[in-house]
Design an enzyme around this catalytic site. Sequence first.
Site, mmCIF file in Angstrom:
data_model
loop_
_atom_site.group_PDB
_atom_site.id
_atom_site.type_symbol
_atom_site.label_atom_id
_atom_site.label_comp_id
_atom_site.label_asym_id
_atom_site.label_seq_id
_atom_site.Cartn_x
_atom_site.Cartn_y
_atom_site.Cartn_z
ATOM 1 N N HIS A 259 32.638 41.537 41.915
ATOM 2 C CA HIS A 259 33.179 41.642 43.258
ATOM 3 C C HIS A 259 33.559 43.163 43.546
ATOM 4 O O HIS A 259 34.000 43.948 42.667
ATOM 5 C CB HIS A 259 34.151 40.574 43.664
ATOM 6 N N ASP A 271 40.685 45.917 39.121
ATOM 7 C CA ASP A 271 40.417 44.539 40.060
ATOM 8 C C ASP A 271 39.697 44.841 41.479
ATOM 9 O O ASP A 271 40.506 45.109 42.512
ATOM 10 C CB ASP A 271 41.640 43.692 40.285
ATOM 11 N N GLU A 303 35.594 38.474 47.697
ATOM 12 C CA GLU A 303 36.339 37.724 46.475
ATOM 13 C C GLU A 303 37.703 37.545 46.589
ATOM 14 O O GLU A 303 38.025 36.211 46.560
ATOM 15 C CB GLU A 303 35.736 38.468 45.262
ATOM 16 N N ASP A 332 34.868 40.582 36.019
ATOM 17 C CA ASP A 332 35.784 40.549 36.891
ATOM 18 C C ASP A 332 37.029 41.097 35.914
ATOM 19 O O ASP A 332 37.756 40.509 35.321
ATOM 20 C CB ASP A 332 36.133 39.341 37.393
#
Length: 495
Positions: A259, A271, A303, A332
């Site tokens: 994402h 992240d 996401e 991820d």
Amino acid sequence: MKSQLLSLAVAVTTISQGVVGQEPFGWPFKPMVTQDDLQNKIKLKDIMAGVEKLQSFSDAHPEKNRVFGGNGHKDTVEWIYNEIKATGYYDVKKQEQVHLWSHAEAAVSANGKELKASAMSYSPPASKIMAELVVAKNNGCNATDYPENTQGKIVLVERGVCSFGEKSSQAGDAKAAGAIVYNNVPGSLAGTLGGLDKRHVPTAGLSQEDGKNLATLIASGKVDVTMNVISLFENRTTWNVIAETKGGDHNNVVMLGAHSDSVDAGPGINDNGSGSIGIMTVAKALTNFKLNNAVRFAWWTAEEFGLLGSTFYVNSLDDRELHKVKLYLNFDMIGSPNFANQIYDGDGSAYNMTGPAGSAEIEYLFEKFFDDQGIPHQPTAFTGRSDYSAFIKRNVPAGGLFTGAEVVKTPEQVKLFGGEAGVAYDKNYHGKGDTVANINKGAIFLNTRAIAYAIAEYARSLKGFPTRPKTGKRDVNPQYSKMPGGGCGHHTVFM
């Protein structure tokens, strides 16, 4: 002889014309991809240049983030699209969609003492609710968990077993004035209700310590709570970026994704800038080679607001098109500062949560990557908290890597991976400190090489890989939510 040469020339011309428009320039002269060759193309300087670029998109705007639909994320999407398009090796598209963005802030005090609280995104607003606090039994996932006198009160619920949205809905059905969910592992709690629902009540999150303290106070007397929640909502246009190799068998597609968005709180460089740049680095390296099976890269939007981009994409494919996707790999958070090398537990041997047929083989391939180098690794569960979820629900084999989020590292894990015990894998998880400085260079480099290792294997051949399961619908796993903290392998926090 002249006629034979003429025939040969015509044949060569025909073959060349067949390649043009289907395969990238120079394709016939590229070497076939191998695991060693593709890994050797992965350079740390390229990875770090990529994450620094994402940081610059966040820094360029007042919001200082890359949340979907915002300027920082728009810059991210355009840059990824243009970088991959410029290689000439891929057919690239932006998949437009509209999703509801929500930003919420909460203020909570108990018996006059202010607590550090965070509002759940998509929470209904609340203006100075003042009510007595009651405690839900178990984890507040069933109507019977709520006291008979819940009506008009604020209910305290422990995290786990079901989603935050379900807890809020159950509290609403019990006619509570609001809900406070406290963490079931050390640390603060921020999350999402997953979308708007008329059953929801104003909902905030607290740390495990504060939640347990409130439960103790209630056991010995009355606790009065004041709760304020400010919520903003906005429909935002956003995009997935999908890139598929021009060459290779398009009926046997190897797919991977990460994402591209962040939370509101910060730039989201681990992240999930780490995963986004990891797969981009592999995508660029792959252009040096030819392959047998087509490879499809995806950079998912939204996401952080409930896996919206990946779910939108999977739902856009009919069974015939989705059946061409033989497996999906998810990346991820692969650069966590206090990392652990974690592989999704495809065979269910660690958590009794198996993926669709083929998921075990994906796990074994990544295990071999680490084992061959004598590098420790551990399994992480399919909890449904990252973008593989939509694929598993449609019976697509899945796997991937993860280096940790909010869960605290144990002394036993320190013996395996180094780092610091009693500290989260990523202490800046979902925070403003998730910057380039938050990236563990060794972890992101190693895991990006692991991505290259897997892609080279599957791009060459799917020999020995189980026959793709019939496309259908299934749960991620009915037990997935029972993992400590809602998941030790995935981080979109809606449970």
